[in-house]
Write a protein that holds these residues in place. Structure first.
Motif, mmCIF file in Angstrom:
data_model
loop_
_atom_site.group_PDB
_atom_site.id
_atom_site.type_symbol
_atom_site.label_atom_id
_atom_site.label_comp_id
_atom_site.label_asym_id
_atom_site.label_seq_id
_atom_site.Cartn_x
_atom_site.Cartn_y
_atom_site.Cartn_z
ATOM 1 N N GLY A 194 0.811 -1.219 0.000
ATOM 2 C CA GLY A 194 0.000 0.000 0.000
ATOM 3 C C GLY A 194 0.838 1.260 0.000
ATOM 4 N N VAL A 195 1.876 1.289 0.824
ATOM 5 C CA VAL A 195 2.744 2.467 0.894
ATOM 6 C C VAL A 195 3.501 2.650 -0.415
ATOM 7 N N LEU A 247 9.295 -7.082 2.054
ATOM 8 C CA LEU A 247 9.579 -7.622 0.728
ATOM 9 C C LEU A 247 8.681 -6.977 -0.326
ATOM 10 N N GLY A 248 7.456 -6.651 0.062
ATOM 11 C CA GLY A 248 6.516 -6.042 -0.874
ATOM 12 C C GLY A 248 6.973 -4.707 -1.424
ATOM 13 N N ASN A 301 -5.367 -3.864 6.096
ATOM 14 C CA ASN A 301 -6.342 -3.394 5.099
ATOM 15 C C ASN A 301 -5.594 -2.643 4.011
ATOM 16 N N VAL A 302 -5.390 -3.276 2.877
ATOM 17 C CA VAL A 302 -4.556 -2.688 1.830
ATOM 18 C C VAL A 302 -5.207 -1.462 1.202
ATOM 19 N N THR A 331 -5.013 4.187 0.075
ATOM 20 C CA THR A 331 -5.738 5.437 -0.166
ATOM 21 C C THR A 331 -5.321 6.530 0.823
ATOM 22 N N LYS A 332 -5.119 6.158 2.088
ATOM 23 C CA LYS A 332 -4.743 7.163 3.080
ATOM 24 C C LYS A 332 -3.333 7.676 2.836
ATOM 25 N N VAL A 333 -2.406 6.768 2.566
ATOM 26 C CA VAL A 333 -1.033 7.197 2.318
ATOM 27 C C VAL A 333 -0.964 8.026 1.042
#
Length: 666
Positions: free
Chosen positions: A62-63, A80-81, A221-222, A227-229
């Protein structure tokens, strides 16, 4: 993976299109499948260690997807992501983990202890905390370049207990740096639970103490993370400032696989397994008919095929063949020294004026060079070396810092990653202890580890003889000559100080530049007015003789000169080393072979100092030429006292003449 019929996480897809929603899923699935494969290889003994991020993929993905590819991310073991979402080829990742040449560290460091300018990622070091200050430096570089970029940096809840965390947040707040501090609160620091790690309700609450906005997000919660970041990132780009985010998640594997998870209550593990970020999101996508079974199977097959192909190519790559030449050549970034010859026009300068003039001329030569330190701006520093600099260069480039040596050294490292040179002033060399870790573990090792230069000069006002006591008088150069990757410079005259400091700033490697406080206003010399440089690794012969070789540096040079002036009949080579790393071994050995006697004078206490290494060198290289044992002269084996009569007794200055005469009479 089995399908969960109903998601245990409440997703709100908002205005996200299906393509983005599926990309979030694919990017989470990829690191999960890689990890599952790595755990198999670990059991088979094909990799030596693994730090699992299973259950935390939503944060990394997400980030990373919320940031622009040009924006730096500083991840940790369980991210890792970040690496896969930045689309680093799996072949290179697998080679990194297997210590192959196509990795990022040439087999010199493992797992995620690496960085890559190509993908704008800077990996961690095991000390955890320093990367937070490095993120400050990269963010400062973004501000100075006015490129509109931000930086994101990760730490765990355990890492927030380190002083670097507090220093980095404070600096970021004071300087309004565009950086997102991401805390992955995953329940345990190795086996230590959060209730033994901190005593506030939420780690995000700490942001208030630094005047930083803070948020708490569901790290599983991806969609919420992405969306927030993304929204916060857009805001930071328009109005630069730091933001703190605490992601609530859980570490479902051991700190590393060997440690296991026996210390975790089963019901707690079951609770978080039910919140798995991938399986829940997968069920949500199924329920919205965005993802089908056929698509899911195709994703899994595609990723597994990529993993297998990359593993096969990594296994096929030959093992690294050790080469001492290669290893030694990669400790420092190559530096093509450019000689700027001195002008004929000279001015009589004190030692302190030569330092100031060299800094000023370097600031003019390097238009983005930044100087950082306590009280160095309007006040001009405690020794007034940077007095008037703000008026000429502005506060962006002449920066007062909070009292936080560690964070400022780390910030300097971050500036170097951004391509900006910096000079850090330690108010006193003694205070480097508060920034010791980033000097010896980050600055010194970065180029060797992943070819990232640490283009940093640390100025070190040092030395006794000014009645300053135990905490303002140390000459601690031996701490750093011991550390491969650092260069150490220690001039004794204004001319050398000016030329060597210019070279130190030009050199892309980290340089510890020692300036003896007792020489600041006591030593004068005619110094060329224009900018000039002096090469490292070239000692100066101040006197030439036949009976003995005197080897010294810093204030010791002047003590030796006084002794020789009193004993005009002594025929001596007097060598001023000027730089301790690199060392002019050739000049030392040649002189001692000629004279047959050697005495080494240092201000530091004896045991473990430079004199000991030089003595060993001479015994190994010149034994058959010696007419007497190599003599070392140093200060007492005590801390440095304050009162004058005790300081005089402490210093090597009062012992040198007798030791020299004793050696000559051997």
């Amino acid at each position: 993976m089995p399908t969960i019929t109903k998601s245990n996480i409440a997703y709100d897809k908002r205005s996200l299109n299906n393509q983005t929603l599926l990309k979030l899923y694919y990017n989470m699935l990829k690191p999960r499948l890689i990890e599952e494969k790595m755990l198999i290889l670990l059991r088979q003994g094909k990799i030596s260690k693994w730090f699992s991020g299973i259950g935390q993929e939503a944060i990394s993905v997400g980030v990373t997807m919320a940031l622009k590819p040009s924006e730096f991310i500083l991840p940790m073991h369980r991210n890792l992501g970040v690496f896969t979402s930045r689309e680093i080829p799996l072949h290179r990742l697998f080679c990194q983990w297997q210590g192959k040449a196509s990795g990022f560290t040439k087999g010199r460091d493992r797992s995620f202890h690496f960085g890559t300018q190509e993908f704008n990622i800077v990996g961690m070091i095991s000390h955890l905390g320093p990367q937070l200050g490095v993120a400050d430096g990269i963010a400062l570089g973004n501000l100075l370049k006015k490129n509109g970029n931000l930086t994101a940096v990760f730490t765990g809840e355990g890492g927030t207990s380190e002083g670097d965390f507090h220093e980095a947040l404070n600096v970021a707040s004071v300087w309004s740096l565009p950086v997102i501090f991401c805390i992955e609160n995953n329940g345990y620091g190795l086996s230590t639970p959060t209730n033994e790690q901190y005593n506030c309700k939420h780690l995000a609450d700490r942001g208030k103490g630094y005047g930083i906005e803070s948020f708490i997000l569901d790290g599983n919660n991806v969609i919420e993370t992405y969306t927030k970041v993304q929204k916060l990132a857009e805001s930071i780009r328009k109005r630069p400032r730091p933001i703190l985010i605490e992601f609530k998640t859980f570490r479902r594997r051991g700190h590393e696989e060997a440690s296991g998870t026996k210390y975790v209550p089963k019901e707690l593990m079951d609770e978080w397994e039910a919140k798995d970020p991938i399986e829940n999101y997968r069920s949500f996508l199924f329920s919205k008919k965005i993802l089908t079974q056929q698509m899911d199977e195709a994703y899994i097959e595609d990723i597994k095929s990529e993993i297998d192909a990359a593993l096969e190519s990594a296994y096929a790559e030959p093992n690294i063949i050790p080469s001492q030449t290669t290893e030694l050549n990669d400790v420092y970034k190559s530096f093509d020294y450019k000689e700027y010859t001195p002008s004929k026009e000279t001015t009589e300068l004190r030692f302190i004026d030569a330092i100031s003039e060299s800094l000023k001329q370097s600031m003019r030569k390097h238009k983005d060079l930044v100087i950082m330190g306590q009280d160095i701006a309007e006040y001009g520093g405690v020794f007034k070396i940077t007095e008037g600099f703000v008026e000429e260069f502005g506060k962006d480039r002449v920066r007062n810092t909070p009292i936080c040596e560690s964070a400022i050294v780390e910030t300097a490292m971050g500036l170097s990653i951004s391509g900006i040179k910096s000079v850090v002033e330690m108010q006193f060399a003694d205070f480097v202890t508060s920034g010791f870790n980033p000097v010896v573990n980050y600055l010194a090792k970065s180029y060797y580890r992943w070819e990232q230069e640490a283009d940093v000069v640390v100025r070190m006002p040092c030395g006794a003889g000014v009645a300053a006591g135990p905490f303002h008088s140390q000459t601690n150069e031996a701490w750093f000559t011991k550390t491969p990757g650092l260069k150490v410079v220690y001039p004794a005259f204004p001319y050398d100080a000016k030329g060597l400091l210019a070279t130190a700033i030009n050199d892309p490697n980290p340089v510890l530049f020692f300036e003896h406080k007792a020489l600041y206003r006591s030593i004068r010399q005619d110094v060329p007015s224009d900018y000039f440089t002096i090469p490292f690794g070239k000692a100066a012969f101040l006197k030439e003789g036949e009976a003995v070789t005197i080897i010294t540096y810093g204030a010791g040079v002047h003590w030796a000169l006084e002794t020789l002036d009193k004993n005009a009949d002594i025929s001596a080579d007097l060598i001023d080393l000027r730089t301790l790393q690199p060392l002019d071994k050739e000049a030392i050995i040649k002189s001692v072979k000629k004279t047959g006697r050697a005495i080494i004078l240092q201000e530091d206490s004896l045991f473990g100092g430079i004199a000991s290494d030089l003595s060993a060198l001479l015994m190994e290289e010149c034994f058959e030429h010696l007419d007497a044992p190599v003599k070392r002269v140093a200060s007492m084996e005590t801390p440095i006292p304050f009162i004058g009569q005790l300081e005089d007794q402490y210093l090597a200055k009062g012992k040198f003449e007798d030791a020299l005469l004793e050696l000559l009479n051997y």
